[in-house]
Enzyme design. Structure first.
Site, short mmCIF file in Angstrom:
data_model
loop_
_atom_site.label_atom_id
_atom_site.label_comp_id
_atom_site.label_asym_id
_atom_site.label_seq_id
_atom_site.Cartn_x
_atom_site.Cartn_y
_atom_site.Cartn_z
N GLU A 257 1.32 -1.07 0.19
CA GLU A 257 0.00 0.20 0.14
C GLU A 257 0.61 0.95 -0.11
OE1 GLU A 257 -3.05 0.41 -1.41
OE2 GLU A 257 -3.42 -1.46 0.30
N CYS A 291 -1.99 9.22 2.13
CA CYS A 291 -2.07 8.95 0.67
C CYS A 291 -2.46 8.89 -0.56
CB CYS A 291 -1.44 7.34 1.00
SG CYS A 291 -2.59 6.33 1.32
#
Ligand code: NAD
Length: 483
Positions: A257, A291
């Site tokens: 991720e 993110c």
């Protein structure tokens, strides 16, 4: 750990959790944990040495052998129990996270509830790990079984100090795996609180270990061990690539991720007020250290000037301050590296010809604050148009046609999140299909929910967290042919 439900939560004594026991500093190396709003130390964090990591591996090996035998009901009871305890302790957990990471209390409260929701959801989904039966000639059959992958090494970053540990632990134990979690050393108390809730909910010793250390030492030791069967990592692209190489040595299963650089496409026909409001709040969330934060704004020519003016005004209404105060809209950045990095991005963009409309500098005398920053007409060669800024900064460009903006949006190796604002359904469908990302927001900045896969494509990583996909990532398949 301390658990005072009042407004002056005591920062706890920090420790590691190995084989069912909390371990303190003793003779170990330590490092200070700082409050990013003041820059002052909150506590001393013990760092695991090689012997600690070997004990954690040994415990995870034994823990896995036991936990894989647990019934779905037993797994569900622990997961749902943890969800209940996290909700009961939400105020304390949220305050600890704000103290050590900086984001505002409403954000850490929402994050705590999100973590509880994920444990709850995984507690339900664990009962739906099904296999299948393949029909064969009478008296014979083949079975397709789902089994836990094995002991997991999990690495979680500091930006969601409550939710990231939950995202690693909940699906691992739902699948029947054991886990060694190494959260970020910057925000350890939040991770300890999540682990404590899982312990109090009845997880057997050895199933969940929590270690802190020198990141490279920890990952090398855990990944070199034949005990570890999966790595799940959330963090930057370069570190993700490095860990993939280490994982290749034992053909370990990986979930990555990684970072993103989310394009935001603002079409002429959008609802301007709604777009400005949602994007300003989303941009300032956790001071942009997210993110999926909206970062590269492509604004269509017809609405460009109105959007930029309104967005600038909205950013300038954000109050910066200690995340514990009610008056604060945006807290500090999490560590001293971040304002330094964002300052360099802004300087480079301005040197290359971008217009600085707002912010662009640090704020206050203490702590790691950086003002919400708007850079317009940023040239493609500027670093900020190519590298993830990970801060409260927006870089904008103008566009005229859909084809042109799709090319711009997809030009980077990142592929995590993308956003578009339009009131035209056909445009919405076209842009959602065209974006090379794992997650798309249309007139929405909501990206994460317990039942929905979260993850990227291209260099933003592979494998999803959350949802049925997030649980499957901890399972392997076995075919049994019975004659
Ligand atoms: P970094 O790349 O040094 O670290 C990122 C994370 O990876 C940290 O939690 C760190 O502890 C961990 N890490 C670093 N080296 C490691 C190793 N060898 N083994 C295991 N873990 C390791 O950067 P940073 O200064 O902490 O954060 C800034 C950058 O990290 C940002 O620019 C952003 O790209 C990325 N980041 C991404 C996310 C995300 O949600 N995807 C979260 C936090 C940080």
């Amino acid at each position: 750990m301390a658990d005072q439900e009042n407004s002056t939560v005591q920062y706890p004594k920090l420790g590691l959790h190995i084989d069912g026991e909390w371990v303190g500093a003793d003779q170990r190396r330590t490092q200070p944990v700082l409050n990013p709003a003041t820059g002052k130390p909150l506590g001393e964090l013990p760092l695991a040495d090689a012997a600690d990591l070997d004990r954690a591996l040994d415990a995870a090996d034994r823990g896995f052998r036991e936990w894989r035998k647990a019934s779905a009901d037993q797994r569900a009871a622990v997961l749902k129990g943890a969800a209940r305890l996290i909700r009961e302790r939400a105020d304390t957990i949220a305050r600890l996270a704000t103290m050590e990471e900086g984001k505002t209390l409403p954000e850490t409260r929402a994050e705590t509830m999100g973590a509880a929701g994920l444990f709850e959801w995984m507690g339900e989904e664990t009962k739906r790990i099904y296999g299948r039966v393949l029909m064969r000639p009478t008296g014979t059959r083949s079975l397709v079984m789902k089994e836990p992958v094995g002991p997991v090494a999990a690495f979680a970053p500091w930006n969601f100090p409550i939710h990231n540990p939950a995202r690693k632990i909940a699906p691992a134990i739902a699948a029947g795996c054991s886990v060694i979690l190494k959260p970020a050393e910057e925000a350890p108390a939040s991770a300890m609180a999540i682990v404590q809730a899982v312990i109090d909910a009845g997880i057997p010793p050895g199933v969940v270990q929590l270690v802190f250390g020198v990141p490279d030492e920890v990952s090398r030791r855990l990944l070199a061990s034949p005990v570890t069967r999966k790595i799940t990592f959330t963090g930057s692209v370069p570190v993700g690539k490095h860990l993939m190489k280490l994982a290749a040595e034992t053909m370990m299963v990986t979930t990555m991720e990684l970072g993103g650089h989310a394009p935001v496409i603002v079409f002429d026909d959008c609802d301007l007020d709604r777009a400005v409001e949602l994007l300003a709040i989303s941009k300032c969330r956790n001071a942009g250290q997210v993110c999926v934060s909206p970062t590269r704004f492509y604004v269509q020519e017809g609405i460009h000037d109105r959007f930029i003016d309104a967005f600038q005004k909205r950013l300038e209404r954000m109050n910066l301050g200690d995340g514990l105060l009610d008056t604060t809209h945006m807290g500090p950045m999490a560590n001293p590296r971040r304002p330094e990095a964002v300052e360099a991005f802004v300087r480079d963009a301005v040197e290359q010809g971008a217009t600085l409309r707002s912010g662009g500098e640090r704020h206050g005398e203490e702590g790691f604050f950086f003002r919400p920053t708007l850079l317009t007409d940023v040239p493609l060669s500027a670093r900020i148009m190519n590298e993830e800024p990970f801060g409260p900064v927006v870089a904008t460009q103008r566009f005229s046609t859909l084809d042109e903006v799709v090319e711009q949006a997809n030009r980077l190796p990142y592929g995590l999140a993308g956003y578009a604002f339009t009131e035209n359904g056909r445009t919405a469908n076209l842009i959602a299909d065209a974006l090379e990302v794992g997650m798309v927001g249309i007139n929405s900045v909501m990206m994460a929910a317990p039942d929905s896969p979260f993850g990227g494509v291209k260099e933003s990583g592979h494998g999803s967290e959350d949802g049925p996909e997030g649980l499957s990532a901890f399972l392997v398949t076995k075919a049994i042919h019975q004659a």
